[in-house]
Design a protein around this motif. Structure first.
Motif, PDB file in Angstrom:
ATOM      1  N   LEU A   4      58.920 108.562 -37.390  1.00  0.00           N
ATOM      2  CA  LEU A   4      59.157 107.116 -37.390  1.00  0.00           C
ATOM      3  C   LEU A   4      59.892 106.687 -36.118  1.00  0.00           C
ATOM      4  N   TYR A   5      60.858 107.495 -35.679  1.00  0.00           N
ATOM      5  CA  TYR A   5      61.573 107.210 -34.433  1.00  0.00           C
ATOM      6  C   TYR A   5      60.592 107.233 -33.258  1.00  0.00           C
ATOM      7  N   TRP A   6      59.748 108.251 -33.206  1.00  0.00           N
ATOM      8  CA  TRP A   6      58.756 108.397 -32.134  1.00  0.00           C
ATOM      9  C   TRP A   6      57.809 107.199 -32.135  1.00  0.00           C
ATOM     10  N   PHE A   7      57.371 106.803 -33.333  1.00  0.00           N
ATOM     11  CA  PHE A   7      56.490 105.647 -33.479  1.00  0.00           C
ATOM     12  C   PHE A   7      57.135 104.407 -32.863  1.00  0.00           C
ATOM     13  N   GLY A   8      58.384 104.143 -33.230  1.00  0.00           N
ATOM     14  CA  GLY A   8      59.090 102.965 -32.731  1.00  0.00           C
ATOM     15  C   GLY A   8      59.307 103.007 -31.227  1.00  0.00           C
ATOM     16  N   ALA A   9      59.715 104.165 -30.712  1.00  0.00           N
ATOM     17  CA  ALA A   9      59.989 104.298 -29.279  1.00  0.00           C
ATOM     18  C   ALA A   9      58.725 104.098 -28.455  1.00  0.00           C
ATOM     19  N   TYR A  82      51.094 108.834 -24.517  1.00  0.00           N
ATOM     20  CA  TYR A  82      50.889 108.641 -25.950  1.00  0.00           C
ATOM     21  C   TYR A  82      50.533 107.179 -26.243  1.00  0.00           C
ATOM     22  N   ALA A  83      51.183 106.252 -25.534  1.00  0.00           N
ATOM     23  CA  ALA A  83      50.871 104.827 -25.706  1.00  0.00           C
ATOM     24  C   ALA A  83      49.446 104.536 -25.243  1.00  0.00           C
ATOM     25  N   TYR A  84      49.022 105.138 -24.128  1.00  0.00           N
ATOM     26  CA  TYR A  84      47.659 104.934 -23.630  1.00  0.00           C
ATOM     27  C   TYR A  84      46.636 105.508 -24.607  1.00  0.00           C
ATOM     28  N   ALA A  85      46.953 106.657 -25.183  1.00  0.00           N
ATOM     29  CA  ALA A  85      46.045 107.266 -26.164  1.00  0.00           C
ATOM     30  C   ALA A  85      45.933 106.373 -27.400  1.00  0.00           C
ATOM     31  N   ALA A  86      47.056 105.831 -27.855  1.00  0.00           N
ATOM     32  CA  ALA A  86      47.035 104.943 -29.019  1.00  0.00           C
ATOM     33  C   ALA A  86      46.221 103.687 -28.722  1.00  0.00           C
ATOM     34  N   TRP A 117      50.377 107.781 -35.891  1.00  0.00           N
ATOM     35  CA  TRP A 117      51.575 108.055 -36.674  1.00  0.00           C
ATOM     36  C   TRP A 117      51.206 108.656 -38.030  1.00  0.00           C
ATOM     37  N   LEU A 118      50.189 108.090 -38.682  1.00  0.00           N
ATOM     38  CA  LEU A 118      49.742 108.641 -39.963  1.00  0.00           C
ATOM     39  C   LEU A 118      49.210 110.064 -39.786  1.00  0.00           C
ATOM     40  N   CYS A 119      48.523 110.315 -38.683  1.00  0.00           N
ATOM     41  CA  CYS A 119      48.028 111.666 -38.392  1.00  0.00           C
ATOM     42  C   CYS A 119      49.178 112.637 -38.160  1.00  0.00           C
TER      43      CYS A 119
END
Length: 163
Positions: A4-9, A82-86, A117-119
């Motif tokens: 969750l922290y990683w998701f938010g950051a 990671y942001a570009y992949a998302a 994030w779900l993955c």
């Protein structure tokens, strides 16, 4: 917790980047979706080679600041990748589902982040999927930067030839 922290950051970092450099997302996404295999290969190369190069540079005292700058840029690029992949994943999902979304670039980032994030929460394969997304994003950034550099070089050469 950590997921969750990683998701938010990454989401905050991605939204800030999207606000200031939207064309970089578009260029990287096109590259990542059209040249997925090359993106993965280039990303793996960057992931492995950069720390090795930095350690070699650290061996020479003169290049120590360059080594630390390289490591800082590399660590930052891991979050950006990671942001570009998302973003690319969200764009692909939206295209496949034929969704016409308002604020499409922000929506693509959110959709991709949510899926990744779900993955991440999946046992065993979650880590592998996150790793592949990271490598894919790194490679996409590198290839898109290279394409931009090549086109700038060509346009500069064309301008010079006209003079």
């Amino acid at each position: 917790g950590m997921a969750l922290y990683w998701f938010g950051a990454v989401l905050v970092f991605g939204l800030v980047l999207l606000a200031f450099a939207p064309k970089s997302f578009t260029a990287s996404s096109k590259t990542m979706l059209k040249q997925g295999g090359w993106s993965l290969l280039a990303g793996l190369g960057v992931l492995i080679a950069t720390p090795i190069i930095a350690v070699i540079l650290m061996a020479t005292v003169i290049a120590l600041p360059l080594a630390f700058a390289l490591l800082f840029a590399w660590l930052t690029s891991l979050v950006v990748a990671y942001a570009y992949a998302a973003y690319s994943l969200g764009a692909w999902i939206s295209e496949q589902a034929k969704w016409n979304l308002k604020w499409s670039h922000v929506a693509w980032l959110l959709i991709g982040m949510l899926v990744l994030w779900l993955c991440m929460l999946l046992p065993i394969v979650g880590g592998l999927i996150s790793f592949v997304a990271l490598v894919w994003g790194l490679g996409g950034m590198l290839l898109a930067c290279n394409q931009q550099y090549q086109s700038n070089k060509e346009s500069h050469a064309t301008k010079k030839a006209k003079i």
